[in-house]
Design an enzyme around this catalytic site. Structure first.
Site, PDB file in Angstrom:
ATOM      1  N   HIS A  63       0.838  -1.193   0.000  1.00 45.48           N
ATOM      2  CA  HIS A  63       0.000   0.000   0.000  1.00 45.48           C
ATOM      3  C   HIS A  63       0.877   1.249   0.000  1.00 45.48           C
ATOM      4  CE1 HIS A  63      -3.495  -2.500   1.820  1.00 45.48           C
ATOM      5  NE2 HIS A  63      -3.565  -2.455   0.497  1.00 45.48           N
ATOM      6  N   LYS A  67       5.039   1.583   0.748  1.00 44.87           N
ATOM      7  CA  LYS A  67       5.938   1.460  -0.402  1.00 44.87           C
ATOM      8  C   LYS A  67       7.404   1.757  -0.053  1.00 44.87           C
ATOM      9  CE  LYS A  67       2.393   2.321  -3.889  1.00 44.87           C
ATOM     10  NZ  LYS A  67       2.226   0.898  -4.177  1.00 44.87           N
ATOM     11  N   THR A  91       3.397  -0.120  -9.452  1.00 39.45           N
ATOM     12  CA  THR A  91       4.457   0.629  -8.771  1.00 39.45           C
ATOM     13  C   THR A  91       5.564  -0.290  -8.282  1.00 39.45           C
ATOM     14  OG1 THR A  91       2.778   2.222  -8.053  1.00 39.45           O
ATOM     15  CG2 THR A  91       4.912   2.304  -6.954  1.00 39.45           C
ATOM     16  N   SER A 115      -2.611  -0.968 -11.054  1.00 40.80           N
ATOM     17  CA  SER A 115      -2.668  -0.482  -9.683  1.00 40.80           C
ATOM     18  C   SER A 115      -3.774  -1.200  -8.912  1.00 40.80           C
ATOM     19  CB  SER A 115      -2.918   1.030  -9.675  1.00 40.80           C
ATOM     20  OG  SER A 115      -3.011   1.517  -8.350  1.00 40.80           O
ATOM     21  N   ASP A 121      -5.087  -6.131  -7.508  1.00 34.12           N
ATOM     22  CA  ASP A 121      -5.229  -7.237  -6.553  1.00 34.12           C
ATOM     23  C   ASP A 121      -6.063  -8.366  -7.148  1.00 34.12           C
ATOM     24  OD1 ASP A 121      -3.776  -5.787  -4.744  1.00 34.12           O
ATOM     25  OD2 ASP A 121      -5.519  -4.923  -3.742  1.00 34.12           O
ATOM     26  N   HIS A 148     -10.461  -0.125  -2.462  1.00 33.10           N
ATOM     27  CA  HIS A 148     -10.580  -1.467  -3.044  1.00 33.10           C
ATOM     28  C   HIS A 148     -10.473  -2.530  -1.954  1.00 33.10           C
ATOM     29  CE1 HIS A 148      -6.389  -0.567  -2.603  1.00 33.10           C
ATOM     30  NE2 HIS A 148      -6.010  -1.774  -2.960  1.00 33.10           N
TER      31      HIS A 148
END
Length: 359
Positions: A63, A67, A91, A115, A121, A148
């Site tokens: 998340h 990061k 990312t 993303s 996911d 999400h």
């Protein structure tokens, strides 16, 4: 002593009796040195006995607030991570390619997902369904709301269903690196250390779920309800001369037959409560079975029609529909003098009330 005070006392005693708690600066510094030494050992260069293509992919996800920790983790354990086909969200994959390069033939990148809030996911979860994911290193931010969240829950739930390796924080991921390095060094004899990278596993709960699904399918094939219980042995017949209960019917003694049919007919009409009738008269839709509505119409023809309009005295010959929600419940009628008429709503409500009062 209150419950809170009791817990505080226990906690204080636990702190005093703990011998490995780093309470001083020197102890914490010693622990940091031990962690550094272990990290240096596990990140030393080595040769893997497995090629990246022989194992399933390893997913890296983090998340936003996690990061930086993921970047530090990749930098620290690159020697191990490069031995796998790395997949992850956009990312994270950019981090890996910026540090490892994209032209190194010894590095095999896996799928680059979008993303997380845009379906990344879900794409990683799909890799489990096609049996090409062996583990997930997912640095979850526990203090932020995520748009999400449903996808995150789905990913973790499927990981538990597939019984694959999941590391939700840096501490568990760092510990897992020791296991991965050991398995890669030992080769075939160590496949059991990381089995989800070679075989499709499943949660112990999956077997019971599959059994329930097989039972439901068998019931559907036999024409029963999917959740129908297994057949039970028949009850022995009731002895004559004793009281027998029929649920809503009255008890009958001395083996005499109960007026079941007559009671059922009365119950069919009585089931239409006053509240339901009033709701129907207000113009709302209403569900009638053919038997119930035909009973109302037949009973209506036997009542006194002196208070009704002369245009609505025709005989109803059409069978009403099962679901009525248009006009006067969608009932089409036919008379000897007119081709199409509508029954008077007041008349129908009045007849229903009379039948309930009679019963």
């Amino acid at each position: 002593m209150s419950r809170r005070e009791s817990f505080a006392v226990q906690l204080d005693n636990h702190r005093r009796t703990s011998q490995r708690r780093g309470s001083t600066y020197a102890q914490r510094l010693s622990l940091a040195d031990a962690v550094g030494t272990a990290t240096d050992e596990v990140t030393a260069p080595f040769t893997s006995t497995f090629a990246p293509g022989e194992m399933r992919q390893l997913a890296l996800v983090a998340h936003n607030h996690m990061k930086p920790a993921m970047k530090q983790f990749i930098e620290t354990y690159s020697e191990i991570l490069k031995k796998f086909r790395i997949t992850g969200t956009q990312t994270t994959m950019k981090m890996c390619k910026s540090m490892w390069g994209e032209d190194d033939p010894s590095i095999h990148y896996g799928l680059t997902c979008t993303s997380g809030p845009l379906g990344g996911d879900a794409q990683i979860a799909a890799l489990m369904c096609v049996e090409d994911l062996g583990g997930i290193i997912f640095f979850v931010d526990p203090l932020s709301a995520h748009p999400h969240q449903a996808d995150i829950d789905s990913l973790l739930r499927l990981a538990n269903c597939g019984n694959i390796i999941v590391c939700p924080n840096p501490a568990s991921a760092s510990s897992m690196m020791h296991t991965l390095r050991c398995a890669l060094l030992k080769g075939d004899s160590a496949r059991g250390m990381i089995p989800s990278f070679f075989e499709t596993l499943e949660s112990p709960a999956v077997e019971e779920y599959k059994h329930q699904q097989a039972v439901a399918l068998a019931n559907v094939i036999k024409g029963n309800s999917p959740s129908a219980p297994a057949p039970q042995a028949a009850e022995p017949p009731k002895e004559v001369g004793k009281s027998v209960s029929f649920g809503t019917e009255k008890s009958v003694s001395f083996g005499e037959p109960a007026p079941v049919e007559e009671e059922k007919k009365k119950k069919e009409v009585a089931d239409i409560s006053q509240t339901t009738i009033d709701r129907a008269l207000m113009g709302q839709s209403m569900m009638f079975s053919n038997a119930r509505l035909q009973a109302l119409l037949n009973n209506d023809s036997d009542d006194d029609d002196s208070d009704d309009d002369s245009d609505d005295t025709g005989e109803v010959v059409a069978v009403p529909t099962a679901k009525v929600s248009k006009g006067l419940f969608g009932i089409k009628t036919k008379t000897a003098t007119k081709s199409k008429t509508r029954m008077n709503m007041k008349k129908l409500g009045k007849s229903v009330r009379k039948m309930i009062i009679k019963d």
